[in-house]
Write an enzyme that holds these catalytic residues in place. Structure first.
Site, PDB file in Angstrom:
ATOM      1  N   ASP A 115       0.833  -1.208   0.000  1.00  0.00           N
ATOM      2  CA  ASP A 115       0.000   0.000   0.000  1.00  0.00           C
ATOM      3  C   ASP A 115       0.865   1.256   0.000  1.00  0.00           C
ATOM      4  O   ASP A 115       0.618   2.203  -0.752  1.00  0.00           O
ATOM      5  CB  ASP A 115      -0.898   0.016   1.234  1.00  0.00           C
ATOM      6  CG  ASP A 115      -2.115  -0.875   1.083  1.00  0.00           C
ATOM      7  OD1 ASP A 115      -2.830  -0.754   0.078  1.00  0.00           O
ATOM      8  OD2 ASP A 115      -2.364  -1.686   1.988  1.00  0.00           O
ATOM      9  N   LEU A 116       1.849   1.279   0.880  1.00  0.00           N
ATOM     10  CA  LEU A 116       2.671   2.476   1.029  1.00  0.00           C
ATOM     11  C   LEU A 116       3.447   2.789  -0.241  1.00  0.00           C
ATOM     12  O   LEU A 116       3.521   3.944  -0.674  1.00  0.00           O
ATOM     13  CB  LEU A 116       3.627   2.304   2.206  1.00  0.00           C
ATOM     14  CG  LEU A 116       2.957   2.222   3.582  1.00  0.00           C
ATOM     15  CD1 LEU A 116       3.952   1.783   4.638  1.00  0.00           C
ATOM     16  CD2 LEU A 116       2.330   3.563   3.952  1.00  0.00           C
TER      17      LEU A 116
END
Length: 399
Positions: free
Chosen positions: A181-182
């Site tokens: 996600d990051l």
């Protein structure tokens, strides 16, 4: 109170308006990165419940009747919030107004959802031909598996990162943060900045697309070329480097330290400091040391057993060997070096009060005749309560 009454004027993105339709982590992290640099980020949330991550806990903070998820707090600083039902006339009309005024739109719906809400790419470009649209999915917008839902741990596995992480082939592990996600968020923000720069030349908007899987493959680095060029299948190597030796975590008398011996000169200095022979058969080159790594670790830890960690770090530093400890997160946020880099900030939350947050990873300076003058944004908005800024946003749209 964190409600802004005037637009933010500091930072390289001051004056840029971002409409953030995303939820969970990848898109919100991208929006937060843009907000950190001065953009006005307007977060559009679902009425009643808001962003999914508002309910992700424990832990929570703030008053019992208005708890705030620390997960949500991690990726939504420097934003304003408005709740809109995008299936209602008012919701669609308000979003239309926001799009007309925006420079950037962020969304991480499944493919086709935004079209069904009446905001296809063609419609977005008709409303605002200069709009930059960042769209993040799990597996990409096309291809045979485009319809799959994207969740971080699934992406870590499917994208190969888990096959590289852990103590060995029978102990594959996920990374301790939602790294898929990051990275999708980081790559997305990078793409937005590239598109904004291109818009200065063309005057036209752009669609920027990335995915959790793209983020994973995009950071394979040397492990990727071990597979594509060398034909290898890299495996987890625990706390030791996949190519260099000695390079990793080594036990000492009262704990462990990390060392990074990155070249032969360092190896010679390391051996001189600890009474070892750099030309010992099996250790004379990096390739030989790597091939005999188990014995190398045993030898080094045998030497380190005579030292406490602090004494060992001083000796390593004197020898010019990069070294360090493994800190807990509370230790990181108390570490003077981290604090000196602005990696912890305090913001005033309208219900939870002053809260400490991880700080932005970038700093900015003006190069002038007298040296460097720092221009990094140091005043930050706390993550918003649900629809906290509705009246401010609606007044701005009507102005």
């Amino acid at each position: 109170m964190s409600i802004p009454t005037t637009p933010r004027t500091a930072g390289p993105l001051a004056g840029t308006v971002v409409v953030d339709l995303s939820r969970a982590l990848a898109g919100p992290h991208a929006g937060q990165m843009l907000g950190d640099q001065g953009a006005r980020v307007i977060k559009v949330e679902t009425p009643g419940s808001g962003d999914d991550s508002r309910s992700w806990g424990p832990p929570f903070t703030g008053p019992e009747d208005a708890p705030e998820s620390t997960y949500f707090l991690s990726c939504n600083r420097n934003k304003e919030s408005i709740a809109l039902d995008l299936k209602s006339d008012d919701g669609r009309e308000t979003l239309t107004g926001l799009i007309r005024r925006a420079d950037v739109l962020i969304e991480n719906f499944r493919s086709g959802v935004l079209d069904r809400l009446g905001f296809s790419t063609a419609t977005l470009m008709e409303l605002n031909p200069r709009l930059i649209v960042l769209s993040i999915t799990g597996f990409g917008h096309d291809g045979p598996e485009a319809a799959r839902a994207g969740y971080d741990q699934i992406a870590q596995g499917e994208g190969g990162l888990m096959s590289l992480t852990g103590s060995g082939p029978d102990d594959m592990q996920r990374v301790g943060v939602p790294i898929a996600d990051l990275l999708a968020g980081i790559h997305g923000a990078y793409g937005v900045l590239a598109a904004l720069l291109e818009r200065e030349r063309t005057g036209r908007g752009k669609i920027v697309r990335t995915s959790l899987i793209a983020g994973m493959v995009g950071v394979h680095a040397f492990q990727g070329t071990r597979a594509t060029v060398a034909g290898m299948t890299p495996e987890p190597g625990g706390n030791h480097h996949a190519t260099l030796a000695p390079y990793g975590l080594f036990s000492c008398r009262d704990g462990a330290v990390q060392i990074s011996v990155g070249n032969e000169k360092m190896w010679t200095r390391f051996c001189e400091a600890f009474g070892l022979d750099p030309a010992e058969p099996g250790f004379e080159t990096n390739g030989a040391r790597f091939a005999n790594r188990a014995r190398l670790i045993e030898v080094i830890e045998g030497v380190f057993a005579d030292y406490d960690g602090e004494e060992l770090l001083q000796k390593l530093d004197a020898a010019g060997i990069p070294s360090g400890v493994v800190r807990t997160l509370p230790e990181v946020y108390q570490w003077e070096q981290a604090l000196s880099q602005g990696l912890k900030i305090t913001a005033e939350h309208s219900s939870a009060g002053p809260i400490d947050l991880p700080g932005p990873p970038l700093r900015f300076f003006d190069a002038d005749a007298e040296g460097e003058t720092e221009t990094t944004v140091t005043e930050h908005l706390a993550p918003p309560r649900l629809s906290e800024h509705e009246s401010v946003i609606r007044t701005w749209l009507e102005g």
